[in-house]
Structure formats: C-alpha cells, structure tokens
Design an enzyme around this catalytic site. Sequence first.
Site, short mmCIF file in Angstrom:
data_model
loop_
_atom_site.label_atom_id
_atom_site.label_comp_id
_atom_site.label_asym_id
_atom_site.label_seq_id
_atom_site.Cartn_x
_atom_site.Cartn_y
_atom_site.Cartn_z
N PHE A 186 0.86 -1.19 0.00
CA PHE A 186 0.00 0.00 0.00
C PHE A 186 0.89 1.23 0.00
O PHE A 186 1.64 1.47 0.94
CB PHE A 186 -0.96 0.06 1.19
CG PHE A 186 -1.86 1.26 1.10
CD1 PHE A 186 -3.00 1.23 0.33
CD2 PHE A 186 -1.51 2.46 1.73
CE1 PHE A 186 -3.81 2.35 0.18
CE2 PHE A 186 -2.32 3.59 1.59
CZ PHE A 186 -3.47 3.54 0.81
N ASP B 235 9.16 3.02 2.15
CA ASP B 235 7.97 3.83 2.45
C ASP B 235 7.71 3.71 3.94
O ASP B 235 7.20 2.70 4.42
CB ASP B 235 6.78 3.32 1.63
CG ASP B 235 5.51 4.15 1.88
OD1 ASP B 235 5.47 4.90 2.88
OD2 ASP B 235 4.56 4.04 1.08
N LYS C 247 2.10 11.21 7.37
CA LYS C 247 1.29 10.91 8.54
C LYS C 247 1.78 11.62 9.81
O LYS C 247 1.55 12.80 9.96
CB LYS C 247 1.16 9.39 8.70
CG LYS C 247 0.36 8.79 7.52
CD LYS C 247 -0.30 7.48 7.80
CE LYS C 247 -1.31 7.14 6.70
NZ LYS C 247 -0.92 6.02 5.84
#
Length: 404
Positions: free
Chosen positions: A147, A232, A261
Amino acid sequence: MPLLDEKTQTQEFIETEEKYGAHNYHPLDVVIERAQGCWVYDVEGKKYLDCLAAYSAVNQGHCHPKILEAMLQQAHKVTLTSRAFRNDQLPLLYKELHDLTGFEMALPMNSGAEAVETAVKAARKWGHKVKGIPDSKAEIIVCANNFHGRTVTIVSFSTDEQYRDGFGPFTPGFKIIPYGDAAALRQAITPNTCAFLVEPIQGEAGIVIPPPGFLKEATEICQQNRVLFIADEIQSGLGRTGMLFAYMHEGIRPDAIIVGKALSGGFYPVSAVLASKEVLGVFNPGDHGSTFGGNPLACAVARAALRVLVEEKLPERSAELGTYFLEKLRTLRSPDLKEVRGRGLWIAIELHSEARPYCEALKEEGILCKETHDHVIRIAPPLTITREEIDWAFERIRKVIEKG
Ligand SMILES: *Cc1c(COP(=O)(O)O)cnc(C)c1O
C-alpha cells in the site's frame, strides 16, 4: 442545528454525510467532535480509546498542546508563501530532518501519496540521468500486497483489485514480486531497474513483518545492482514500530525514505522524501513542485511534531509498551484467533472470521479500531498511551475476542 436528543443527532450527521458525500469509505458509526491524547469524544459525549490513531498520523496523541501552540503561533504570522518565495520555517525543517535522520536532503510535499509520487519521479530521473537507463525505460520493483497510496500511478502497481477496478489505463514501468522474497528481487532486476520501493513492514496488508534478514539482503542486492532502495515509512516510521524508523530494526540504510502521517502529529498534511544529494539533486527548478508543499505552517507544525517525538521519547515508549501490550494480547484464547503479531505499538490480531463485527463490538466497549482488509484488527494507539490505559483496553479486548 435544531435541538435534538443526542442519539438523533448522531443519526442526522450520518444521514447528511451519506446523502451529500461520496461513499469511498465505510466508517464505524461514531461521530467524533473532539479528542485529547489517546481519547476521542463523540457528539453524544461518549468517550473512546483511539486504537487506530488515524492510521498512525497521531502518534503524538490527539491535539498535542505543543504542536497546537506551534500551529497557532505560525498561523498568526504567515501560513503560505508558495515556493516562489522563501520562508523562515522550511530551512529549519530541512536542517532538523537532516540532524534527526542523517539523510542529506529533503523534498517536502503534503499527502503521503504525493511523496510516493515524488519518490517515483526522483527514482526514474536518477535512473535516466545518473545511472544511464534509456529515457522512459526505467523500471521500479514493488511488492505484492503493497500500500503506497491512491493516485493512478500508485494504484497501477497495487495488487488489490478493488483499488484498481475501473481506474485504468494504468502507468507502466512497475514489476511486482512477493513480499519478503529476496531471490525474487534478485531475479526481477534488469539493467533498466532504477529502484525497489518497499514498506519495511506492510501496514495496510495487515501488519505483515518480512522474514528476518530480508531487508538487509534486499539492500545488498540493490547495492550490487546500483538500484535505489526506497523505504515507504509513511505509516511504519516516526516511532510506530519502537524505533524512529522500521528499517532500523535491521540496521540498514535506505537510499531514500518517504515520510508523512505523524510528521505533522495529525494537524495538517505534511510529507517528504528524504534522500542523498545524488538522488534529490536530480530535480532542477521547475521539474517538480506543489503550491502547499513546504509552506511555513506545515513546516512549523512538522518541526513541533518531531520535537515531541524526541522529547517524549515516543519510539522508546512504543518499544516498551508495545512489548507489554503484545505479551498480554498473546494470552488471548479463542478458536477464532489465528495469530497475534506486531512490532512496537503496531499490533495485528488476525482472525479466521471477519474482523468488522469485532470492531463494532469493541466500539460498544469504548475502543475504536478499524479492520484491516477482512481478517485483521489493527491495534495502533497513539504512542503516548499509558500502561494503565493498555490494561483498561486489554480487559475490553479480551471480553470481545474471547466471547467471539
Ligand atoms: C497512508 C499511506 C500512504 C498514503 O498516504 P496518504 O497521506 O493517505 O496519501 C502511503 N504509504 C503508506 C505505507 C501508507 O500507510
């Protein structure tokens, strides 16, 4: 709003949302109006322990007073200059990111997906300009069940059919290998490979930890073949797994990492690619940009969010309390329980049956969790959670899981 009793108010909000908003999410039916630390409060005044932490964007806890203060102070001064002009916050964020992480340079963006796109562009341009891959031939290797976000290019290399369904045509230039398979990585590399893009722990796939040694072997394979290793760390980074970054568990050093985030502690979308001069140096004025990327409000918020991570030793807390929580959760007994795994305060409870009904039941007990795919309950509270709050949560989780 007319005066309604609270139950009706919740229903009204839900109906309005369903009627006027696109249905691209299936949220739990709790309408949150405020939050502090690990706790959120709904419009009926009920409080819940947040065990999702906005997919790890609020590692520092909701509405952290120091980040709030930095945001307010900066909002009074200047919020947006665009990169047409310089501002006095961006250089300080660059320097502080460098000092904290050791990466030479940063390129700021807003959402995580934008930073992933930026990393893809950097890798391709590096492949062409530095490695000498023929123009438009660069290949990037990614993993199954990854993802990395939701843009057309990013879903082009997703293996989740729903993420792709109806959104083609897709961007070419990506090769998919099984997660955790170093031999497959070695085989997939060609002279045109510019990068390997990987989550050090797969979050959305259900907190999937690769076999020990995989990340180390993958970095070696990348080095031998002059392929960039890009981690990531948007969800796994900034303390979530018990270290500043998840890649550190294997003592490796990626060529580039992507952060987002918790870089803002949940106040504002802030993301970045961190890498060497050799990689980020491929960008020249006009090659890439974003109106809001690197704006002074975002930078002030990110600087405060990083300071909180360090001052409150949140990675260390995550390691200690994560171990504590995981040990407790491993004592759960239910025929429906398949596995409990995790690293730091990032824990997966994998079930044989659907996780959604468990999340609904946990909500009734005062705990907010979200199912990850179909069978995993993800437990990822703010890293500021206390031992007492973990004990409190554990009793409720036990009740729900052991009742089945
Ligand atoms: C959330 C996430 C993204 C995308 O971030 P957005 O801010 O939602 O665009 C990318 N990669 C990983 C690993 C993520 O968890």
